[in-house]
Design a protein around this motif. Structure first.
Motif, PDB file in Angstrom:
ATOM      1  N   ARG A 121       0.846  -1.196   0.000  1.00 49.42           N
ATOM      2  CA  ARG A 121       0.000   0.000   0.000  1.00 49.42           C
ATOM      3  C   ARG A 121       0.886   1.252   0.000  1.00 49.42           C
ATOM      4  O   ARG A 121       0.673   2.189  -0.755  1.00 49.42           O
ATOM      5  N   ILE A 122       1.941   1.239   0.848  1.00 49.81           N
ATOM      6  CA  ILE A 122       2.822   2.399   1.002  1.00 49.81           C
ATOM      7  C   ILE A 122       3.739   2.589  -0.210  1.00 49.81           C
ATOM      8  O   ILE A 122       3.863   3.695  -0.741  1.00 49.81           O
ATOM      9  N   PHE A 123       4.410   1.528  -0.628  1.00 47.13           N
ATOM     10  CA  PHE A 123       5.471   1.614  -1.642  1.00 47.13           C
ATOM     11  C   PHE A 123       5.007   2.232  -2.971  1.00 47.13           C
ATOM     12  O   PHE A 123       5.662   3.153  -3.474  1.00 47.13           O
ATOM     13  N   PRO A 124       3.915   1.775  -3.582  1.00 45.21           N
ATOM     14  CA  PRO A 124       3.550   2.352  -4.883  1.00 45.21           C
ATOM     15  C   PRO A 124       3.087   3.803  -4.788  1.00 45.21           C
ATOM     16  O   PRO A 124       3.338   4.593  -5.700  1.00 45.21           O
ATOM     17  N   ARG A 125       2.446   4.176  -3.699  1.00 44.23           N
ATOM     18  CA  ARG A 125       2.033   5.578  -3.515  1.00 44.23           C
ATOM     19  C   ARG A 125       3.255   6.478  -3.388  1.00 44.23           C
ATOM     20  O   ARG A 125       3.333   7.526  -4.025  1.00 44.23           O
ATOM     21  N   LYS A 126       4.184   6.058  -2.549  1.00 41.69           N
ATOM     22  CA  LYS A 126       5.373   6.856  -2.266  1.00 41.69           C
ATOM     23  C   LYS A 126       6.291   6.979  -3.479  1.00 41.69           C
ATOM     24  O   LYS A 126       6.806   8.051  -3.767  1.00 41.69           O
ATOM     25  N   ASN A 127       6.490   5.891  -4.179  1.00 35.03           N
ATOM     26  CA  ASN A 127       7.513   5.864  -5.222  1.00 35.03           C
ATOM     27  C   ASN A 127       7.001   5.992  -6.650  1.00 35.03           C
ATOM     28  O   ASN A 127       7.759   6.390  -7.531  1.00 35.03           O
ATOM     29  N   PHE A 128       5.751   5.628  -6.902  1.00 39.75           N
ATOM     30  CA  PHE A 128       5.225   5.675  -8.266  1.00 39.75           C
ATOM     31  C   PHE A 128       3.982   6.547  -8.415  1.00 39.75           C
ATOM     32  O   PHE A 128       3.499   6.757  -9.520  1.00 39.75           O
ATOM     33  N   GLY A 129       3.414   7.005  -7.286  1.00 34.37           N
ATOM     34  CA  GLY A 129       2.171   7.750  -7.347  1.00 34.37           C
ATOM     35  C   GLY A 129       0.998   6.892  -7.782  1.00 34.37           C
ATOM     36  O   GLY A 129       0.036   7.377  -8.360  1.00 34.37           O
ATOM     37  N   LEU A 130       1.068   5.593  -7.483  1.00 35.31           N
ATOM     38  CA  LEU A 130       0.032   4.633  -7.870  1.00 35.31           C
ATOM     39  C   LEU A 130      -0.682   4.099  -6.640  1.00 35.31           C
ATOM     40  O   LEU A 130      -0.114   4.046  -5.550  1.00 35.31           O
ATOM     41  N   GLU A 131      -1.910   3.663  -6.827  1.00 32.41           N
ATOM     42  CA  GLU A 131      -2.682   3.078  -5.734  1.00 32.41           C
ATOM     43  C   GLU A 131      -2.451   1.571  -5.597  1.00 32.41           C
ATOM     44  O   GLU A 131      -2.701   1.002  -4.550  1.00 32.41           O
ATOM     45  N   GLU A 132      -2.016   0.919  -6.676  1.00 29.83           N
ATOM     46  CA  GLU A 132      -1.772  -0.528  -6.639  1.00 29.83           C
ATOM     47  C   GLU A 132      -0.322  -0.828  -6.947  1.00 29.83           C
ATOM     48  O   GLU A 132       0.299  -0.153  -7.772  1.00 29.83           O
ATOM     49  N   MET A 133       0.176  -1.864  -6.319  1.00 29.91           N
ATOM     50  CA  MET A 133       1.556  -2.279  -6.520  1.00 29.91           C
ATOM     51  C   MET A 133       1.712  -2.938  -7.884  1.00 29.91           C
ATOM     52  O   MET A 133       1.034  -3.930  -8.177  1.00 29.91           O
ATOM     53  N   PRO A 134       2.600  -2.399  -8.729  1.00 28.11           N
ATOM     54  CA  PRO A 134       2.862  -3.076 -10.005  1.00 28.11           C
ATOM     55  C   PRO A 134       3.831  -4.241  -9.776  1.00 28.11           C
ATOM     56  O   PRO A 134       4.835  -4.079  -9.092  1.00 28.11           O
ATOM     57  N   HIS A 135       3.522  -5.389 -10.311  1.00 26.08           N
ATOM     58  CA  HIS A 135       4.396  -6.560 -10.172  1.00 26.08           C
ATOM     59  C   HIS A 135       4.953  -6.896 -11.547  1.00 26.08           C
ATOM     60  O   HIS A 135       4.200  -7.064 -12.500  1.00 26.08           O
ATOM     61  N   ASP A 136       6.266  -6.979 -11.632  1.00 27.19           N
ATOM     62  CA  ASP A 136       6.897  -7.231 -12.929  1.00 27.19           C
ATOM     63  C   ASP A 136       7.513  -8.625 -13.036  1.00 27.19           C
ATOM     64  O   ASP A 136       8.134  -8.954 -14.035  1.00 27.19           O
ATOM     65  N   GLY A 137       7.370  -9.428 -11.989  1.00 25.24           N
ATOM     66  CA  GLY A 137       7.928 -10.776 -12.035  1.00 25.24           C
ATOM     67  C   GLY A 137       9.448 -10.811 -11.945  1.00 25.24           C
ATOM     68  O   GLY A 137      10.057 -11.843 -12.194  1.00 25.24           O
ATOM     69  N   ARG A 138      10.055  -9.674 -11.554  1.00 25.45           N
ATOM     70  CA  ARG A 138      11.522  -9.613 -11.421  1.00 25.45           C
ATOM     71  C   ARG A 138      11.960  -9.236 -10.017  1.00 25.45           C
ATOM     72  O   ARG A 138      13.119  -9.414  -9.668  1.00 25.45           O
ATOM     73  N   HIS A 139      11.050  -8.660  -9.229  1.00 19.83           N
ATOM     74  CA  HIS A 139      11.366  -8.169  -7.900  1.00 19.83           C
ATOM     75  C   HIS A 139      10.688  -9.026  -6.826  1.00 19.83           C
ATOM     76  O   HIS A 139       9.736  -9.732  -7.121  1.00 19.83           O
ATOM     77  N   ALA A 140      11.192  -8.908  -5.587  1.00 18.89           N
ATOM     78  CA  ALA A 140      10.566  -9.546  -4.437  1.00 18.89           C
ATOM     79  C   ALA A 140      10.900  -8.731  -3.192  1.00 18.89           C
ATOM     80  O   ALA A 140      11.778  -7.864  -3.221  1.00 18.89           O
TER      81      ALA A 140
END
Length: 157
Positions: A121-140
């Protein structure tokens, strides 16, 4: 921030250390940290990364094919520095140290994981200005709940 934990980690420079509230506010506003890991040959490795702070733990969203990820899989000891300021009197920062814990699937594809709800919830708002976390299948996710916290704020000098 737990006052006892903060005091244990802060051995010197008490007059310039941040209060628990100041540490919490600082970590919530900053985006970039420097993550230090230990390579198998004992050499340190340091790299920059975005993070999220939930008031208790620092959440790192790392590429799973990175040297950082590989180092932490072999040796979970970790130190992270978050700092800011250009002029001497503006320098402030926090060093958090402890043991990395891997949370959720790796790489992260978005499978339900209640333990990740707050970080995602925190990470995408803070870093991307998004409400949902984008998942790219490369990060964890890696969580650091620090054993020691050391802080400094040179404006207090």
């Amino acid at each position: 921030m737990d006052g006892t934990r903060e005091e244990r980690g802060q051995r010197r420079g008490r007059r310039i250390m941040m209060t628990g509230e100041e540490v919490d506010a600082f970590l919530r506003e900053q985006r970039t940290c420097r993550v230090a890991t230990v390579s198998p040959d004992g050499r340190p490795h340091v790299g920059a990364l975005w993070f999220a702070w939930d008031g208790t733990s620092l959440w790192l969203y790392s590429i799973t094919r990175s040297r950082r990820w590989s180092d932490l899989r072999k040796d979970p000891r970790i130190s992270v520095v978050v700092d800011a300021g250009e002029e001497y009197g503006e320098l402030r920062g926090v060093e958090l140290s402890g043991t990395a814990v891997f949370v959720g699937e790796a790489p992260r594809t978005g499978e339900p994981c209640p333990e990740l709800e707050e970080a995602e919830r925190i990470f995408p708002r803070k870093n991307f200005g998004l409400e949902e976390m984008p998942h790219d299948g490369r990060h964890a996710w890696v969580r650091l709940t620090p054993d020691t916290v050391v802080s400094w704020d040179f404006s207090k000098i």
